[in-house]
Design an enzyme around this catalytic site. Structure first.
Site, PDB file in Angstrom:
ATOM      1  N   ARG A  60      -6.841   9.289  53.832  1.00 26.43           N
ATOM      2  CA  ARG A  60      -7.704   8.236  53.278  1.00 26.43           C
ATOM      3  C   ARG A  60      -6.981   7.420  52.194  1.00 26.43           C
ATOM      4  O   ARG A  60      -7.442   6.352  51.787  1.00 26.43           O
ATOM      5  CB  ARG A  60      -9.003   8.845  52.752  1.00 26.43           C
ATOM      6  CG  ARG A  60      -9.987   7.859  52.192  1.00 26.43           C
ATOM      7  CD  ARG A  60     -11.444   8.302  52.314  1.00 26.43           C
ATOM      8  NE  ARG A  60     -11.669   9.700  52.020  1.00 26.43           N
ATOM      9  CZ  ARG A  60     -11.631  10.264  50.821  1.00 26.43           C
ATOM     10  NH1 ARG A  60     -11.355   9.534  49.758  1.00 26.43           N
ATOM     11  NH2 ARG A  60     -11.862  11.558  50.668  1.00 26.43           N
ATOM     12  N   TYR A 113     -19.701 -16.653  59.133  1.00 27.11           N
ATOM     13  CA  TYR A 113     -19.954 -15.707  60.211  1.00 27.11           C
ATOM     14  C   TYR A 113     -21.321 -15.043  59.973  1.00 27.11           C
ATOM     15  O   TYR A 113     -21.663 -14.725  58.823  1.00 27.11           O
ATOM     16  CB  TYR A 113     -18.823 -14.672  60.192  1.00 27.11           C
ATOM     17  CG  TYR A 113     -18.988 -13.529  61.133  1.00 27.11           C
ATOM     18  CD1 TYR A 113     -18.870 -13.720  62.500  1.00 27.11           C
ATOM     19  CD2 TYR A 113     -19.253 -12.250  60.662  1.00 27.11           C
ATOM     20  CE1 TYR A 113     -19.020 -12.654  63.377  1.00 27.11           C
ATOM     21  CE2 TYR A 113     -19.394 -11.180  61.525  1.00 27.11           C
ATOM     22  CZ  TYR A 113     -19.282 -11.399  62.880  1.00 27.11           C
ATOM     23  OH  TYR A 113     -19.421 -10.342  63.747  1.00 27.11           O
ATOM     24  N   ASP A 178     -11.954 -16.762  54.681  1.00 22.09           N
ATOM     25  CA  ASP A 178     -11.982 -16.049  55.955  1.00 22.09           C
ATOM     26  C   ASP A 178     -11.292 -16.962  56.967  1.00 22.09           C
ATOM     27  O   ASP A 178     -11.808 -18.004  57.349  1.00 22.09           O
ATOM     28  CB  ASP A 178     -13.432 -15.744  56.357  1.00 22.09           C
ATOM     29  CG  ASP A 178     -13.518 -14.911  57.639  1.00 22.09           C
ATOM     30  OD1 ASP A 178     -12.595 -14.991  58.471  1.00 22.09           O
ATOM     31  OD2 ASP A 178     -14.535 -14.210  57.819  1.00 22.09           O
ATOM     32  N   LYS A 203     -10.224  -9.770  66.275  1.00 18.75           N
ATOM     33  CA  LYS A 203     -10.174 -10.981  67.092  1.00 18.75           C
ATOM     34  C   LYS A 203      -8.727 -11.258  67.512  1.00 18.75           C
ATOM     35  O   LYS A 203      -8.180 -10.525  68.292  1.00 18.75           O
ATOM     36  CB  LYS A 203     -10.806 -12.142  66.324  1.00 18.75           C
ATOM     37  CG  LYS A 203     -12.131 -11.767  65.605  1.00 18.75           C
ATOM     38  CD  LYS A 203     -13.251 -11.427  66.563  1.00 18.75           C
ATOM     39  CE  LYS A 203     -14.473 -10.806  65.909  1.00 18.75           C
ATOM     40  NZ  LYS A 203     -15.019 -11.479  64.770  1.00 18.75           N
TER      41      LYS A 203
HETATM   42  C1  LIG Z   1     -15.885 -11.112  63.756  1.00 25.30           C
HETATM   43  C2  LIG Z   1     -15.806 -11.785  62.448  1.00 25.30           C
HETATM   44  C3  LIG Z   1     -16.024 -11.082  61.252  1.00 25.30           C
HETATM   45  C4  LIG Z   1     -16.396  -9.624  61.242  1.00 25.30           C
HETATM   46  O1  LIG Z   1     -15.363  -8.814  61.729  1.00 25.30           O
HETATM   47  P1  LIG Z   1     -15.595  -7.411  62.473  1.00 25.30           P
HETATM   48  O2  LIG Z   1     -14.216  -6.979  62.780  1.00 25.30           O
HETATM   49  O3  LIG Z   1     -16.458  -7.664  63.667  1.00 25.30           O
HETATM   50  O4  LIG Z   1     -16.281  -6.510  61.498  1.00 25.30           O
HETATM   51  C5  LIG Z   1     -15.894 -11.767  60.061  1.00 25.30           C
HETATM   52  N1  LIG Z   1     -15.595 -13.090  60.037  1.00 25.30           N
HETATM   53  C6  LIG Z   1     -15.389 -13.794  61.159  1.00 25.30           C
HETATM   54  C7  LIG Z   1     -15.054 -15.241  61.067  1.00 25.30           C
HETATM   55  C8  LIG Z   1     -15.496 -13.178  62.403  1.00 25.30           C
HETATM   56  O5  LIG Z   1     -15.302 -13.883  63.518  1.00 25.30           O
END
Ligand SMILES: *Cc1c(COP(=O)(O)O)cnc(C)c1O
Length: 399
Positions: A60, A113, A178, A203
């Site tokens: 961890r 998001y 983000d 992604k």
């Molecule tokens: C998918 C996504 C998230 C969240 O990510 P996870 O890996 O699904 O927890 C946050 N911001 C954006 C822009 C996303 O597309």
């Protein structure tokens, strides 16, 4: 070195001298301690956020396979360091939790998001949120603001936010971007003055739809806070996921550029299709959008949103009519995914907020994959025609 080279080589130091080509996967949850005092010191250093120590002590606190992914991503973002988490939401949660040590509220720029919007609105991380449109940031930021959080290109309408302008309007307050939709190949927010950049690694970074993860990159001092928080709260990235994400980085630049080339063609064809009312694609918007695109991104990316004639019914029929594209949430995979934001990813966002940000029932979002654009277009075109000729789904159900 350039992004293409970094994508392949970053995080691979020491492999050659270790006599291996692929990076080793270390699945240890604990590590032998040859010396109790040294072990204790390593434990304390890592718990306080040190990037490495003489031994990882416990899974961890540190994992070398995950460390290689973090190193690779940090280099691609031009960051001092990066900290990986179990998912993008775990990364954003960690950001909000450390925000408590930096102020009394966060300023969040909509649209975000759906999951981030919900996390902030629900107040689960304890800090109040002040919502702002991009042009309101300067008015909403105070001395007590911990962070300004924004997302660009934004989800799901691909609206662009001028990062440098947000940084100027935020003064001394750190800006967090983000940058999931852009990836480090198309945009590097830190070079534009942001203090932290966050990705849902699930992604494009993973890129094959088979690994979940999140990562934050930025200055060493904030990364140390994030590591320390991660050690306590435990939302660590699994070493197998760390391996896959690090491997994903190697092809990131080719995937992103090829998907982008396909998306341009699809976006243009969608814009010419009589059943499509409006296409949202970076660079298709206003003059100011095009300027932002040119200044801060190396290209518009591979996500497209579009509004159909015929509202939610037609959108739902199109989702059921696609054969090659996969009706599924998420994005950035090698195959094309199509989803309905109002019913799926943004379902959790209040109706009023959705409609203010153009997330209508007629809106679909496509993440263009690596298929040949002609094959993909053929599929989307037949689905568009069927969406406008088939009987409505509600009638089929009763028939
Ligand atoms: C998918 C996504 C998230 C969240 O990510 P996870 O890996 O699904 O927890 C946050 N911001 C954006 C822009 C996303 O597309």
């Amino acid at each position: 070195m350039r992004q293409e080279t970094l994508a392949v080589h970053a995080g691979r130091t020491g492999l050659r001298s270790a006599g291996v080509h692929a990076s080793p996967i270390d699945l240890s949850t604990t590590y032998p301690l040859s010396d109790m005092e040294a072990g204790g010191e390593a434990l304390q250093a890592l718990a306080e956020g040190a990037p490495t120590a003489s031994t990882p002590v416990y899974g961890r606190l540190y994992n070398p396979t995950v460390g290689r992914f973090e190193e690779g991503l940090a280099q691609l973002e031009g960051a001092q360091a990066a900290v990986a988490f179990a998912s993008g939401m775990a990364a954003i949660t960690a950001l909000l939790m450390i925000a408590r040590g930096h102020g009394e509220h966060v300023v969040a720029v909509r649209p975000l998001y759906g999951g981030s919007d919900h996390l902030l609105s629900a107040g689960l991380c304890g800090l109040p949120v002040t919502w702002a449109r991009p042009e309101e940031v300067a008015d909403k930021v105070t001395e007590k603001t911990a962070f300004v959080l924004c997302e660009t290109p934004a989800n799901p309408t691909l609206a662009l936010i001028d990062i440098e302008q947000i940084v100027r309007d935020s003064g001394d307050v750190p800006v967090v971007v983000d940058s999931t939709f852009a990836t480090p190949i198309l945009q590097n927010p830190l070079r534009l003055g942001a203090r932290l950049v966050v990705h849902s690694a699930t992604k494009f970074l993973g890129g094959h739809g088979d690994v979940m993860g999140g990562v934050v990159a930025g200055c060493e001092s904030l990364c140390a806070e994030l590591r320390s928080l991660r050690a306590v709260t435990g939302a660590v990235l699994h070493p197998l996921a760390g391996y896959l994400l690090h491997r994903g980085l190697q092809t990131l630049s080719v995937r992103v550029r090829t998907q982008q080339a396909g998306a341009r063609i699809i976006a243009e064809r969608l814009a010419e299709n009589p059943h499509v009312r409006r296409v949202y694609y970076p660079g298709f918007g206003s003059e100011s959008d095009r300027k932002i695109l040119q200044r801060q991104m190396a290209g518009p990316g591979s996500l497209i949103a579009f509004e159909l004639d015929g509202g939610r019914e037609a959108a739902s029929r199109m989702m059921s009519a696609v054969r090659l594209a996969l009706p599924a949430v998420s994005l950035g995979a090698t195959d094309t995914l199509i989803q309905h934001p109002a019913a799926l990813t943004h379902r959790i966002v209040e109706e009023e907020v959705r409609s203010r940000h153009a997330v209508s029932g007629a809106l679909l979002r496509v993440s263009v994959g690596l298929e040949h654009p002609e094959d993909l277009w053929q599929d989307l075109q037949q689905a568009l025609s069927r969406a406008h000729s088939d009987p409505p789904v509600s009638m089929r159900r009763t028939a």
